[in-house]
Design a protein around this motif. Structure first.
Motif: not given
Length: 188
Positions: A155-176
């Motif tokens: 669920a967390l991975m899905d949420g992170v992926c959706l946020q990155v895709l929907l906001t156009g932001s970069a993947f934040d590896a440290e936060y993840t």
């Protein structure tokens, strides 16, 4: 005229459907557009896939298999070996690495997978296949943690992926990595 034996035609049609969806979205998918992309007769697409939902189901299943294979190919399922960091931190590191590699690839492929995944909201025929992805990922992660934690990680991975895709932001590896570690270790 003799019929041509073409054992890979079904696979080519699925691959063509994926290319059509990448280019035009699900709204651009039709038997005709897929037949043209696959360079097969229109009748071939309707022979192998009686409805667009059947074709979308096959495309979503292919996408599911791609991500599940990425997890299987990673160290996620390899066990807890290693020294130093806690087991939770090692699992979080590996999941973060897999997601980072996924986002380092072609953005269109990720968008395709999520477009198909989220199409299940409006197309009930896709729901069981969307659920297969979750079940498969939970099973793979349950080799390293308990099933409830594995579901939370998915669920967390899905949420992170959706946020990155929907906001156009970069993947934040440290936060993840930090959030995944918290889930695995049970920290709030």
């Amino acid at each position: 005229m003799a019929r041509r034996y073409d054992p890979d035609r079904r696979t080519r049609i699925i691959d063509a459907a994926l290319r059509v969806i990448v280019a035009d979205g699900i709204a651009g998918l039709s038997h005709r557009s897929v037949a043209a992309e696959a360079d097969v007769p229109l009748g071939s697409t309707t022979y192998h896939f009686g409805s667009l939902d059947e074709l979308l189901t096959a495309a979503l299943r292919r996408s599911n298999e791609n991500f599940a294979q990425a997890l299987r190919d990673s160290e996620v399922c390899a066990g807890d070996g290693g020294e130093g960091a806690s087991s939770g931190a090692r699992l979080a590191d590996e999941l973060t690495r897999v997601l980072g590699e996924w986002f380092a690839g072609e953005r269109g492929a990720i968008e395709l997978e999520y477009e198909l995944y989220l199409a299940a909201l409006r197309r009930p025929a896709l729901r069981p296949v969307a659920a297969e992805w979750t079940t498969s990922a939970v099973e793979l992660l349950s080799t390293r943690t308990d099933p409830a934690t594995a579901r939370a990680l998915v669920a967390l991975m899905d949420g992170v992926c959706l946020q990155v895709l929907l906001t156009g932001s970069a993947f934040d590896a440290e936060y993840t990595r930090e959030m995944l570690t918290r889930v695995v270790d049970g920290c709030a």
